[in-house]
Design a protein around this motif. Structure first.
Motif, PDB file in Angstrom:
ATOM      1  N   ARG A  90      44.242  44.257  27.113  1.00 17.46           N
ATOM      2  CA  ARG A  90      44.070  45.619  28.085  1.00 17.46           C
ATOM      3  C   ARG A  90      44.115  47.101  27.891  1.00 17.46           C
ATOM      4  O   ARG A  90      43.583  47.972  28.495  1.00 17.46           O
ATOM      5  N   THR A  96      40.071  47.661  27.512  1.00 14.21           N
ATOM      6  CA  THR A  96      40.034  47.403  29.302  1.00 14.21           C
ATOM      7  C   THR A  96      40.198  48.392  30.046  1.00 14.21           C
ATOM      8  O   THR A  96      39.477  49.048  31.056  1.00 14.21           O
ATOM      9  N   LYS A 105      37.034  47.190  39.016  1.00 12.48           N
ATOM     10  CA  LYS A 105      37.810  45.791  39.268  1.00 12.48           C
ATOM     11  C   LYS A 105      36.743  45.098  40.176  1.00 12.48           C
ATOM     12  O   LYS A 105      35.632  45.791  41.240  1.00 12.48           O
ATOM     13  N   HIS A 115      35.841  42.264  43.025  1.00 12.62           N
ATOM     14  CA  HIS A 115      36.641  41.389  44.334  1.00 12.62           C
ATOM     15  C   HIS A 115      36.134  40.010  44.388  1.00 12.62           C
ATOM     16  O   HIS A 115      37.370  39.162  44.705  1.00 12.62           O
ATOM     17  N   THR A 156      30.451  40.528  35.038  1.00 11.25           N
ATOM     18  CA  THR A 156      32.068  40.284  35.687  1.00 11.25           C
ATOM     19  C   THR A 156      32.714  39.117  35.144  1.00 11.25           C
ATOM     20  O   THR A 156      32.213  38.443  34.023  1.00 11.25           O
ATOM     21  N   ARG A 179      36.522  38.133  33.290  1.00  9.06           N
ATOM     22  CA  ARG A 179      38.257  37.711  33.224  1.00  9.06           C
ATOM     23  C   ARG A 179      39.195  38.525  32.561  1.00  9.06           C
ATOM     24  O   ARG A 179      39.120  37.930  31.180  1.00  9.06           O
ATOM     25  N   THR A 180      40.004  39.282  32.998  1.00 14.04           N
ATOM     26  CA  THR A 180      40.891  39.384  32.239  1.00 14.04           C
ATOM     27  C   THR A 180      42.579  38.480  32.346  1.00 14.04           C
ATOM     28  O   THR A 180      42.417  38.093  33.870  1.00 14.04           O
ATOM     29  N   PHE A 203      45.213  40.124  33.476  1.00 15.18           N
ATOM     30  CA  PHE A 203      45.224  41.148  35.017  1.00 15.18           C
ATOM     31  C   PHE A 203      44.738  41.140  35.925  1.00 15.18           C
ATOM     32  O   PHE A 203      44.854  42.026  36.798  1.00 15.18           O
ATOM     33  N   ASP A 204      43.431  41.531  35.663  1.00 11.13           N
ATOM     34  CA  ASP A 204      41.857  41.778  36.760  1.00 11.13           C
ATOM     35  C   ASP A 204      40.561  41.287  36.653  1.00 11.13           C
ATOM     36  O   ASP A 204      40.825  41.103  34.979  1.00 11.13           O
ATOM     37  N   ASN A 205      39.716  41.236  36.726  1.00  7.98           N
ATOM     38  CA  ASN A 205      38.560  40.957  37.080  1.00  7.98           C
ATOM     39  C   ASN A 205      37.548  42.586  36.755  1.00  7.98           C
ATOM     40  O   ASN A 205      37.669  43.437  37.898  1.00  7.98           O
ATOM     41  N   PHE A 206      36.414  42.140  36.352  1.00  8.44           N
ATOM     42  CA  PHE A 206      36.576  43.235  35.966  1.00  8.44           C
ATOM     43  C   PHE A 206      34.511  43.275  35.830  1.00  8.44           C
ATOM     44  O   PHE A 206      34.494  42.065  35.532  1.00  8.44           O
TER      45      PHE A 206
END
Length: 453
Positions: free
Chosen positions: A200, A203, A214, A216, A293, A295-296, A298-301
């Motif tokens: 976290r 990132t 981020k 989507h 991309t 993944r974590t 808490f979100d993808n980046f």
């Protein structure tokens, strides 16, 4: 077995006519093999084991081995030029936050070059903004180089806002993916609480530096993996294995290490420059960004800049450096990816050479890492070799790795010993003849027995 990374040195040594007539050795680089007459009169063949070769080469350089997972820690150049990064704290108002670039450099503990003498700090603006200079310089020379560095202080980066990045019309990184390749979304890997917390934080730094955004909607999706560094801190990596398999190899050749080392040796004064996270100073093509991309929890980046770990990132960066320094390489500069050596035979000439290098960097908006630069030194380590005004010398660390080895007790230890000896082949005459009893032990039909021979 001979390390892949060092096979070229042995090839050059063995292909000399006098050596070939004595040893009758034939080396095939494409087949990663070597054939030679054994003591029994038959033809023996030595093959390369890439895994063992990598371990041998890493051991000889005394660096941490590179994992299969490709490093892409928080790095350095913002894609959005001239904007100050902001950190959004949950439950609190947004506040201005500068990301220290020392936290964004995944190669900080893996130097390919290092000064061979003690260094002293030279302050460019204040006590927090400094770089390093050799102590062997005369006072007048030290002051002259110091003034040149202060005049070009804008080329050094301490925060992400100091990194505008290379313009996209100069170079941009594209992903060439096989038409038959299908996008792969890796299954999510779980992280424990400590790793999740570090992921976290890392990132957040990447977001603040404007290196990632981020994601989507994406078809390619990779996992982050936390690797513990030598200083016991966690380092965030991205597993781009699947994406790299889908991309053909960029055929752009990296410089020959022998030529670089020989070209940089024998000069009176050197400066070692490191282009601060040059990878992240290059933008990703807008159509390929979402393919990076990850993944974590808490979100993808996805990356807006070229991340570490992509298959052809090194070739792209070398192409940029060759373009930037095309009229200096081989003359007063040697470049290997993001490592730059400025070489001169006098301090006056060295200052002129530095100005020329700084002018090229400014033209293409590239920046240097002040913590990893060393100006005005008499010699140092470059690509595993020691450079001095006398020429090329054996790396003491490689010699120590051999002298401190215990007597081999198995096949793998024999392979490791041969790998370390090969890394010093240019300094050991008749190495093939000397190592013949050791190579003989690699034959599967030979019973392993380490003797005084």
């Amino acid at each position: 077995m001979i390390p892949v990374g060092q096979l070229q040195y042995l090839v050059q040594y063995l292909t000399k006519s006098s050596i070939y007539q004595q040893t009758k050795v034939i080396v095939s680089t494409p087949h990663l093999a070597m054939k030679f007459p054994s003591v029994n009169g038959d033809i023996a063949t030595t093959h390369v084991d890439q895994k063992i070769a990598r371990e041998c080469y890493v051991a000889s350089l005394k660096v941490e081995p590179t994992r299969r997972l490709y490093t892409t820690t928080t790095d350095r150049s913002p894609n959005r030029r001239g904007r100050s990064p902001e950190r959004r704290s949950r439950g609190r108002a947004s506040r201005r936050h500068l990301v220290a670039l020392v936290d964004l450099d995944p190669q900080l503990n893996d130097p390919r070059m290092e000064a061979g003498e003690d260094l002293q700090p030279i302050f460019l603006r204040d006590k927090d903004r400094k770089t390093h200079m050799g102590i062997s310089l005369k006072q007048d020379d030290r002051e002259a180089i110091g003034k040149t560095l202060i005049k070009n202080v804008d080329l050094f980066a301490w925060t992400a806002t100091d990194m505008p990045g290379v313009k996209s019309d100069v170079i941009i990184h594209r992903l060439s993916i096989y038409k038959e390749a299908k996008p792969i979304a890796q299954k999510k890997r779980k992280l424990d609480e400590d790793r999740r917390k570090v992921a976290r934080e890392e990132t957040d730094k990447l977001v603040q530096a404007r290196f990632i955004q981020k994601a989507h909607y994406t078809t390619w999706l990779a996992n982050v993996v936390m690797i513990k560094k030598a200083n016991d801190k966690w380092q965030m990596c991205v597993d781009y294995t699947d994406l790299n398999k889908a991309c053909p190899k960029d055929s752009y050749l990296l410089p020959t290490i022998d030529r670089l080392v020989e070209g940089a040796a024998g000069h009176q004064i050197l400066s070692f420059l490191d282009a601060y996270s040059g990878y992240n100073q290059i933008q990703m093509h807008h159509r390929d960004r979402e393919k990076t991309t990850f993944r974590t929890d808490f979100d993808n980046f996805f990356y807006e800049v070229m991340p570490f770990g992509l298959k052809n990132a090194e070739a792209t960066y070398q192409r940029l450096m060759d373009y930037v320094f095309h009229d200096m390489i081989g003359w007063n500069v040697e470049v290997y990816v993001d490592d730059i050596v400025v070489k001169s035979d006098s301090c006056e000439q060295h200052i002129s050479d530095l100005k020329e290098v700084f002018q090229a960097l400014r033209k293409y908006r590239m920046h240097l890492n002040p913590e990893k630069c060393a100006f005005g030194v008499e010699g140092g380590k470059f690509l595993g070799f020691m450079l001095t005004h006398r020429g090329i010398e054996a790396n003491p660390e490689k010699c120590k790795a051999i002298t401190e080895m215990r007597s081999p007790s198995g096949l793998k230890e024999i392979q490791r010993l041969i790998g370390r000896l090969t890394s010093l082949s240019r300094f050991v005459p008749k190495l093939t003849e000397r190592t013949r009893p050791i190579i003989k032990l690699l034959k599967k039909t030979t019973k392993f027995e380490w003797t005084d021979e």
